[in-house]
Enzyme design. Structure first.
Site, PDB file in Angstrom:
ATOM      1  CB  SER A  68      15.717 -15.533   0.484  1.00  0.00           C
ATOM      2  OG  SER A  68      16.863 -16.231   0.873  1.00  0.00           O
ATOM      3  CD  GLU A 125      36.611  -2.260  21.028  1.00  0.00           C
ATOM      4  OE1 GLU A 125      36.410  -1.342  21.856  1.00  0.00           O
ATOM      5  OE2 GLU A 125      36.429  -3.442  21.280  1.00  0.00           O
ATOM      6  CE  LYS A 158      24.030 -11.039  -6.665  1.00  0.00           C
ATOM      7  NZ  LYS A 158      22.609 -10.690  -6.649  1.00  0.00           N
ATOM      8  CG  ASP A 159      26.540 -16.141  -1.812  1.00  0.00           C
ATOM      9  OD1 ASP A 159      26.102 -14.982  -1.949  1.00  0.00           O
ATOM     10  OD2 ASP A 159      25.885 -17.058  -1.273  1.00  0.00           O
ATOM     11  CG  HIS A 213      17.674 -23.281   4.302  1.00  0.00           C
ATOM     12  ND1 HIS A 213      18.391 -24.161   3.518  1.00  0.00           N
ATOM     13  CD2 HIS A 213      18.336 -22.101   4.205  1.00  0.00           C
ATOM     14  CE1 HIS A 213      19.437 -23.541   2.999  1.00  0.00           C
ATOM     15  NE2 HIS A 213      19.436 -22.285   3.406  1.00  0.00           N
TER      16      HIS A 213
END
Ligand code: HEM
Ligand code: FES
Lengths: 175, 403
Positions: free
Chosen positions: B212, B279, B235-236, B208
């Protein structure tokens, strides 16, 4: 007092306080760090007694010692011969068979592969008549010496003693 | 009434301001594509992991004699225990899928470049924490793979000169992986996700502060941003829906797809399974570890260093990449290198899955050769990315003036 002197004095005090503080923090951390090391009861399990009278020639058993597997192999004449004849071979971690046993017919090995700690399979599974570690393909001979594969060292021989003819004591009692 | 209550609170602690500036009206580039969904997906999975983990911990027993049975108790007796466990076990898998995409997104669009270096480094720290947490979590069911995975990985520390063996004993709390190891791994497995959560908070703080990046990779003036809410909240949420469909399909229809059958055999310190595999999400790094086997007695240490270095080298990306352009969209050579790197990592994973002494093409090509080559290419990516950008070998395409 000159300003410079005051500052030097202050720098010194800061440094000294910081140093004492750091020692204090390290000292306080010590018990916490030590608490992760093996506890008294774990250390108390230092030895394992094994009755070897029932292990026939050419046979082996796996016994737990300190939570780790130990191979006890009653070697046949053939296996002893194989091991001794390899003394002169091109060994990655040279050792004489004689120095790896107390009595030629008893081979006692920490069954933990020196590569990354897997348990090798029983006698006769690997090339050279010995033990194969399945994890990444290390071959140990009938003296527990590394012959082929990624493991760097021979299988370790733990500290052990014979008490009489039939009792084997693995490990050293904690002092 | 509620409005005046909110005003009363805001005068004392400005919650509304914070929500407005950091969430609802937080300015976000208008051109973000779906690869920008994976941050919020990672947070979603983390929350699912913490929630299911907490409820599993209420039934689980971190004791070598009881652990395996307590997991079976969760599976068979506890109400919806099977659901909690399968959500948690498969959650780890999807956590890594999401994070890997999130990291690759950053690599492709140059999100690690200035001014986002600290944001990127925090991400790597989070990834290390995640690997530690997942490793220790996998030990908890105390099956054969749990036990021997723990044995092999902790044994790696013994490669460290001088202190190695003592360090391993210290980690084990004994002379082999055992009850003390399980107990402390449980505590750390419980604790680390909360540390991780704190690190995520700082990661978002850094985000922040610098805002972005975006697919075009240029700085975005305020007029080209849109408020986070409702544009990106919706959208998320849509992305979360898609993730849940895939993730829950595994949980309900193929819950053991990513789990190892051998881990349903209780841990046996006296016998190693024939083929130990980590894994899937550790496989590429495991392959790098095993590929360094040509340095004699130095191999073990070198393998460990190469494995650690294969991730630590990500820290250097902001300095290695000297291109004037951020996004690989306008960098034809970097883009090719990126895809080679990506495929190479998949190959490393496949090598890690196979036994070390396996061969392909009827024995003509040993797996170890493939592993070594792929390891070389893996590190080669970072060297070449530096070389083509530092010496101006790459000629970037024209970058748009605005998004
Ligand atoms: C970063 C988040 C986390 C990751 C990646 C993670 C990963 C894992 C993995 C891979 C397993 C083994 C699953 C299996 O094969 O059964 C596991 C088990 C377990 N985890 Fe976690 N975990 C996370 C968070 C948590 C938290 C926050 C708690 C508790 C507060 C927790 C408690 C447990 C318990 C009790 C088990 C043993 C039961 C079982 O095996 O299913 N986990 N975890
Ligand atoms: S652990 Fe035995 S060969 Fe790797």
């Amino acid at each position: 007092m000159a300003m410079e002197q005051v500052e030097n004095r202050r720098d010194f005090l800061m440094l000294a306080t910081g140093a004492v503080g750091a020692v204090g923090v390290a000292g306080a951390a010590w018990p916490f760090i030590q608490s992760w090391n093996p506890s008294a009861d774990v250390l108390a399990q230092a030895t394992t007694e094994v009755d070897v009278s029932s292990i026939a020639e050419g046979q082996m058993i796996t016994v737990p010692w300190q939570g780790k597997p130990v191979f006890v192999l009653h070697r046949s004449a053939e296996q002893i011969k194989q091991a001794q004849e390899s003394d002169g071979a091109d060994l990655p971690d040279p050792a004489k068979d004689n120095d790896r046993v107390q009595k030629p017919e008893w081979l006692v090995l920490l069954a933990i592969c020196t590569h990354l700690g897997c348990v090798p399979q029983g006698v006769g599974t690997g090339e050279f008549g010995g033990f194969l570690c399945p994890c990444h393909g290390s071959h140990y001979d009938t003296s527990g010496r590394i012959r082929k594969g990624p493991a760097p060292n021979n299988l370790e021989v733990p500290h052990y003693e014979f008490k009489g003819d039939s009792t084997l004591v693995i490990g050293k009692a904690a002092a | 009434m509620s409005k005046s209550l909110m005003e009363w609170v805001d005068e004392r602690i400005p919650v509304s301001d914070l929500i407005k500036s950091q969430a609802t009206e937080y300015p976000t580039p208008k051109n973000l594509n779906y690869w920008w969904n994976f941050g919020s997906l990672a947070l979603t999975v983390l929350i699912i992991m913490i929630l299911t983990g907490l409820f599993l911990a209420m039934h689980y027993k971190p004791d070598a004699a009881l652990a395996f049975d307590s997991v079976e108790h969760i599976m068979r007796d506890v109400n919806y225990g099977w659901l909690l466990r399968y959500l948690h076990a498969n959650g780890a898998t999807f956590f890594f899928i999401v994070i890997y995409i999130h990291i690759l997104r950053g690599m492709y669009y140059g999100s690690y470049r200035a001014p986002r270096e600290i944001l990127w480094w925090l991400g790597i720290v989070i990834f290390f924490l995640m690997m530690g947490t997942a490793f220790m979590g996998y030990v908890l069911p105390w099956g054969q793979m749990s036990y021997w995975g723990a044995a092999v990985i902790t044994n790696l520390m013994s490669a460290i000169p001088l202190v190695g063996p003592d360090l391993v004993t210290w980690i084990w709390g004994g002379f082999a992986v055992g009850d003390p190891t399980l107990n402390r791994f449980f505590v750390l497995h419980f604790l680390l996700p909360f540390v991780l959560f704190g690190a995520v908070f700082v990661h978002l703080w850094a985000l922040h502060a610098v805002h972005s990046n975006n697919p075009v990779g240029i700085d975005v003036p305020h007029k080209d941003t849109i408020p986070f809410h409702p544009y990106y909240t919706i959208k998320d949420v849509y992305g979360v829906g898609v993730l849940l469909i895939v993730y829950l399909s595994f949980v309900f229809y193929a819950p053991n797809f990513f789990l190892e059958p051998d881990n349903y055999i209780p841990a046996n310190p006296m016998q190693t399974p024939a083929h130990i595999v980590p894994e899937w999400y550790f496989l590429p790094f495991y392959a790098i570890l095993r590929s360094i086997d040509f340095l004699g007695s130095f191999s073990k240490l070198a393998g460990v260093l190469a494995m650690g270095g294969s991730i630590a080298i990500w820290f250097l990306l902001p300095f290695l990449d000297r291109s004037p352009v951020r996004s690989f969209r306008y960098r034809p050579l970097s883009r090719r290198l990126f895809w080679i790197f990506f495929i190479d990592t998949l190959i490393l994973g496949w090598v890690g899955y196979n036994p070390a002494d396996a061969t392909v093409l009827d024995g003509a090509l040993p797996m170890i050769t493939i592993g070594r080559t792929a390891t070389f290419i893996y590190f080669g990516y970072f060297v070449l990315l530096w070389a083509i950008t530092a010496f101006g070998i790459e000629k970037p395409n024209e970058v748009p003036k605005s998004i």
